[in-house]
Write a protein that holds these residues in place. Structure first.
Motif, PDB file in Angstrom:
ATOM      1  N   LYS A  48       0.832  -1.200   0.000  1.00  0.00           N
ATOM      2  CA  LYS A  48       0.000   0.000   0.000  1.00  0.00           C
ATOM      3  C   LYS A  48       0.871   1.257   0.000  1.00  0.00           C
ATOM      4  CE  LYS A  48      -3.884  -2.251   2.343  1.00  0.00           C
ATOM      5  NZ  LYS A  48      -4.838  -2.192   3.459  1.00  0.00           N
ATOM      6  N   LEU A  49       0.577   2.153  -0.945  1.00  0.00           N
ATOM      7  CA  LEU A  49       1.328   3.389  -1.081  1.00  0.00           C
ATOM      8  C   LEU A  49       0.393   4.591  -1.106  1.00  0.00           C
ATOM      9  CD1 LEU A  49       2.363   1.179  -3.490  1.00  0.00           C
ATOM     10  CD2 LEU A  49       4.230   2.811  -3.583  1.00  0.00           C
ATOM     11  N   SER A  50       0.837   5.695  -0.517  1.00  0.00           N
ATOM     12  CA  SER A  50       0.181   6.978  -0.738  1.00  0.00           C
ATOM     13  C   SER A  50       1.173   7.842  -1.519  1.00  0.00           C
ATOM     14  CB  SER A  50      -0.212   7.650   0.586  1.00  0.00           C
ATOM     15  OG  SER A  50       0.920   8.055   1.320  1.00  0.00           O
ATOM     16  N   ILE A  51       0.679   8.483  -2.562  1.00  0.00           N
ATOM     17  CA  ILE A  51       1.559   9.253  -3.445  1.00  0.00           C
ATOM     18  C   ILE A  51       0.977  10.641  -3.683  1.00  0.00           C
ATOM     19  CG2 ILE A  51       2.313   7.119  -4.572  1.00  0.00           C
ATOM     20  CD1 ILE A  51       0.619   8.015  -7.008  1.00  0.00           C
ATOM     21  N   LEU A  52       1.732  11.470  -4.385  1.00  0.00           N
ATOM     22  CA  LEU A  52       1.276  12.780  -4.809  1.00  0.00           C
ATOM     23  C   LEU A  52       0.849  12.702  -6.277  1.00  0.00           C
ATOM     24  CD1 LEU A  52       4.224  14.866  -3.316  1.00  0.00           C
ATOM     25  CD2 LEU A  52       2.010  14.425  -2.255  1.00  0.00           C
ATOM     26  N   GLU A  53      -0.071  13.552  -6.668  1.00  0.00           N
ATOM     27  CA  GLU A  53      -0.534  13.544  -8.055  1.00  0.00           C
ATOM     28  C   GLU A  53       0.624  13.716  -9.028  1.00  0.00           C
ATOM     29  OE1 GLU A  53      -3.410  16.073 -11.123  1.00  0.00           O
ATOM     30  OE2 GLU A  53      -3.069  16.800  -9.076  1.00  0.00           O
ATOM     31  N   SER A  54       1.565  14.574  -8.682  1.00  0.00           N
ATOM     32  CA  SER A  54       2.672  14.884  -9.586  1.00  0.00           C
ATOM     33  C   SER A  54       3.677  13.758  -9.716  1.00  0.00           C
ATOM     34  CB  SER A  54       3.397  16.147  -9.110  1.00  0.00           C
ATOM     35  OG  SER A  54       3.905  15.956  -7.798  1.00  0.00           O
ATOM     36  N   THR A  55       3.591  12.733  -8.852  1.00  0.00           N
ATOM     37  CA  THR A  55       4.552  11.625  -8.906  1.00  0.00           C
ATOM     38  C   THR A  55       4.006  10.399  -9.630  1.00  0.00           C
ATOM     39  OG1 THR A  55       3.859  10.693  -6.760  1.00  0.00           O
ATOM     40  CG2 THR A  55       5.564  12.407  -6.721  1.00  0.00           C
ATOM     41  N   ASN A  56       2.775  10.474 -10.112  1.00  0.00           N
ATOM     42  CA  ASN A  56       2.132   9.319 -10.749  1.00  0.00           C
ATOM     43  C   ASN A  56       2.959   8.719 -11.883  1.00  0.00           C
ATOM     44  OD1 ASN A  56      -0.409   8.079  -9.997  1.00  0.00           O
ATOM     45  ND2 ASN A  56      -1.285  10.135 -10.066  1.00  0.00           N
ATOM     46  N   GLN A  57       3.562   9.598 -12.692  1.00  0.00           N
ATOM     47  CA  GLN A  57       4.265   9.132 -13.887  1.00  0.00           C
ATOM     48  C   GLN A  57       5.428   8.202 -13.531  1.00  0.00           C
ATOM     49  OE1 GLN A  57       3.255   9.847 -16.933  1.00  0.00           O
ATOM     50  NE2 GLN A  57       4.967   9.179 -18.221  1.00  0.00           N
ATOM     51  N   TRP A  58       6.325   8.662 -12.646  1.00  0.00           N
ATOM     52  CA  TRP A  58       7.505   7.835 -12.356  1.00  0.00           C
ATOM     53  C   TRP A  58       7.187   6.680 -11.412  1.00  0.00           C
ATOM     54  CZ3 TRP A  58       9.239   7.517  -7.334  1.00  0.00           C
ATOM     55  CH2 TRP A  58       8.932   8.561  -6.462  1.00  0.00           C
ATOM     56  N   ILE A  59       6.190   6.865 -10.519  1.00  0.00           N
ATOM     57  CA  ILE A  59       5.784   5.762  -9.640  1.00  0.00           C
ATOM     58  C   ILE A  59       5.251   4.597 -10.463  1.00  0.00           C
ATOM     59  CG2 ILE A  59       3.978   5.055  -8.032  1.00  0.00           C
ATOM     60  CD1 ILE A  59       6.166   6.268  -6.517  1.00  0.00           C
ATOM     61  N   SER A  60       4.488   4.899 -11.500  1.00  0.00           N
ATOM     62  CA  SER A  60       3.926   3.835 -12.337  1.00  0.00           C
ATOM     63  C   SER A  60       5.034   3.050 -13.032  1.00  0.00           C
ATOM     64  CB  SER A  60       2.958   4.428 -13.364  1.00  0.00           C
ATOM     65  OG  SER A  60       3.629   5.285 -14.259  1.00  0.00           O
ATOM     66  N   GLN A  61       6.106   3.728 -13.428  1.00  0.00           N
ATOM     67  CA  GLN A  61       7.238   3.035 -14.051  1.00  0.00           C
ATOM     68  C   GLN A  61       7.892   2.062 -13.078  1.00  0.00           C
ATOM     69  OE1 GLN A  61      10.056   5.626 -16.192  1.00  0.00           O
ATOM     70  NE2 GLN A  61       8.520   7.233 -16.106  1.00  0.00           N
ATOM     71  N   ILE A  62       8.062   2.509 -11.841  1.00  0.00           N
ATOM     72  CA  ILE A  62       8.737   1.681 -10.835  1.00  0.00           C
ATOM     73  C   ILE A  62       7.886   0.479 -10.461  1.00  0.00           C
ATOM     74  CG2 ILE A  62       9.522   1.652  -8.439  1.00  0.00           C
ATOM     75  CD1 ILE A  62      10.469   4.557  -8.879  1.00  0.00           C
ATOM     76  N   ILE A  63       6.577   0.703 -10.259  1.00  0.00           N
ATOM     77  CA  ILE A  63       5.694  -0.413  -9.906  1.00  0.00           C
ATOM     78  C   ILE A  63       5.634  -1.424 -11.041  1.00  0.00           C
ATOM     79  CG2 ILE A  63       3.294  -1.048  -9.455  1.00  0.00           C
ATOM     80  CD1 ILE A  63       3.008   1.468  -7.806  1.00  0.00           C
ATOM     81  N   SER A  64       5.609  -0.935 -12.278  1.00  0.00           N
ATOM     82  CA  SER A  64       5.596  -1.836 -13.433  1.00  0.00           C
ATOM     83  C   SER A  64       6.839  -2.718 -13.451  1.00  0.00           C
ATOM     84  CB  SER A  64       5.511  -1.020 -14.729  1.00  0.00           C
ATOM     85  OG  SER A  64       5.592  -1.858 -15.857  1.00  0.00           O
ATOM     86  N   ASN A  65       7.976  -2.128 -13.187  1.00  0.00           N
ATOM     87  CA  ASN A  65       9.223  -2.895 -13.153  1.00  0.00           C
ATOM     88  C   ASN A  65       9.260  -3.846 -11.956  1.00  0.00           C
ATOM     89  OD1 ASN A  65      12.085  -3.306 -14.139  1.00  0.00           O
ATOM     90  ND2 ASN A  65      12.491  -2.620 -12.047  1.00  0.00           N
ATOM     91  N   HIS A  66       8.761  -3.383 -10.814  1.00  0.00           N
ATOM     92  CA  HIS A  66       8.742  -4.198  -9.600  1.00  0.00           C
ATOM     93  C   HIS A  66       7.879  -5.436  -9.798  1.00  0.00           C
ATOM     94  CE1 HIS A  66       7.548  -5.215  -5.391  1.00  0.00           C
ATOM     95  NE2 HIS A  66       8.783  -4.857  -5.128  1.00  0.00           N
ATOM     96  N   ARG A  67       6.748  -5.272 -10.445  1.00  0.00           N
ATOM     97  CA  ARG A  67       5.830  -6.398 -10.629  1.00  0.00           C
ATOM     98  C   ARG A  67       6.345  -7.385 -11.684  1.00  0.00           C
ATOM     99  NH1 ARG A  67       0.910  -8.378 -12.638  1.00  0.00           N
ATOM    100  NH2 ARG A  67      -0.400  -9.195 -10.944  1.00  0.00           N
ATOM    101  N   ARG A  68       7.229  -6.933 -12.538  1.00  0.00           N
ATOM    102  CA  ARG A  68       7.821  -7.822 -13.525  1.00  0.00           C
ATOM    103  C   ARG A  68       8.569  -8.964 -12.839  1.00  0.00           C
ATOM    104  NH1 ARG A  68      11.002  -4.228 -16.599  1.00  0.00           N
ATOM    105  NH2 ARG A  68       9.020  -3.480 -17.403  1.00  0.00           N
ATOM    106  N   TYR A  69       9.131  -8.667 -11.671  1.00  0.00           N
ATOM    107  CA  TYR A  69       9.879  -9.683 -10.924  1.00  0.00           C
ATOM    108  C   TYR A  69       9.074 -10.266  -9.763  1.00  0.00           C
ATOM    109  CZ  TYR A  69      13.763  -7.682 -13.540  1.00  0.00           C
ATOM    110  OH  TYR A  69      14.579  -7.244 -14.551  1.00  0.00           O
ATOM    111  N   ASN A  70       7.852  -9.747  -9.559  1.00  0.00           N
ATOM    112  CA  ASN A  70       6.964 -10.238  -8.496  1.00  0.00           C
ATOM    113  C   ASN A  70       5.557 -10.330  -9.073  1.00  0.00           C
ATOM    114  OD1 ASN A  70       8.914  -9.919  -6.004  1.00  0.00           O
ATOM    115  ND2 ASN A  70       9.015  -7.977  -7.094  1.00  0.00           N
TER     116      ASN A  70
END
Length: 291
Positions: free
Chosen positions: A94-116
């Protein structure tokens, strides 16, 4: 298991100390320690990890903590839930983020889930600093992204990057990509009460000028829409300019600069799963190599 045992455990978590909890409960520390150990033996999993320096609560301990609070008032209704904690699937991150961070957070989660590939996530935008802190302290979120450092003894707050605020404009409005008279333009800014608006107000106060604010909005997405309509120029964080909504728009550098820092935050005493720690480290590394 008795209600009093649950009260003992909740007290240890709330005080993050066997000594303080024992004083609060008016029992001896050895007696409290023995009770918690006996609870863990009965349950078949660790609730707390003890070191010479501090106490960390395990993932199952966190879930037990929430159930235990309910059990104190509704013991018979939730007893079965207590034993359901011994589950094998990976818990939701579970994460809480800022609206302005959506772009790079989505990249990281996408990469993280590739290995999980069996991992699931819960991502919510939260901008209220007090609510963010409360959610971390109550074990509701694993990770929080903020635009100010959280000053709390139980929170690890690590700066990821610094960014400037920029002026978002339609294309070809300015010949040069900078301006010194931002306050005189029709401005679209966040509503009062937000951290971004606080930064902007403090900036204009230091400059001793009164900005020409024409529209106040709750989201950068809304501000961007008004810029597309030609209704003014929005002050936004530079990283937000990477978002899909800013296509066909330009940014102008504000002089003197308005800056802010972005932090990643998590609870120190929580026994985080390896996958959560991996996600935290990926966020840190993502920006480390962009400096």
């Amino acid at each position: 298991m008795k209600i009093i045992q649950l009260e003992y455990f909740v007290a240890v978590v709330n005080y993050n100390s066997f000594t303080k909890a024992a004083n609060y409960l008016h029992i001896s520390q050895p007696s409290l320690t023995t009770t918690i150990k006996k609870m863990e033996e009965d349950l078949g999993y660790d609730l707390l990890i003890r070191t010479t320096k501090d106490i960390k609560i395990t993932e199952k301990g966190i879930q037990f903590y929430h159930y235990a609070q309910d059990l104190i008032q509704h013991y018979h209704q939730t007893l079965e839930k207590m034993h359901d904690l011994n589950m094998s699937h990976a818990p939701k991150i579970k994460l809480s983020i800022l609206e302005s961070t959506n772009q790079w957070i989505s990249q990281i989660i996408s990469n993280h889930r590739r290995y999980n590939q069996d991992q699931t996530y819960y991502v919510a935008e939260v901008h209220d600093q007090n609510k963010i802190l409360e959610q971390l302290l109550n074990f509701e979120n694993h990770i929080a992204i903020t635009n100010e450092k959280i000053e709390h003894e139980n929170i690890e707050s690590i700066k990821l990057y610094e960014e400037s605020y920029v002026l978002l404009t339609p294309e070809n409005v300015f010949n040069k990509r900078e301006t010194k008279a931002v306050a005189h333009y029709p401005l679209i800014v966040p509503m009062k009460g937000s951290q971004v608006r606080k930064h902007i107000d403090e900036y204009f106060n230091r400059m001793n000028v009164h900005p020409n604010i024409v529209i106040e909005v709750s989201r950068f997405e809304a501000a961007t829409n008004y810029v597309h309509k030609g209704m003014g120029y929005a002050i936004i964080p530079q990283v937000y300019y990477q978002s899909f909504n800013t296509r066909n728009l330009e940014i102008v550098t504000i002089k003197p600069k308005i800056k802010r820092a972005i932090y990643i935050n998590y609870l120190k005493k929580r026994k985080h799963p390896k996958r959560v720690l991996s996600l935290i480290n990926q966020c840190i590394d993502f920006w480390k190599f962009r400096e």
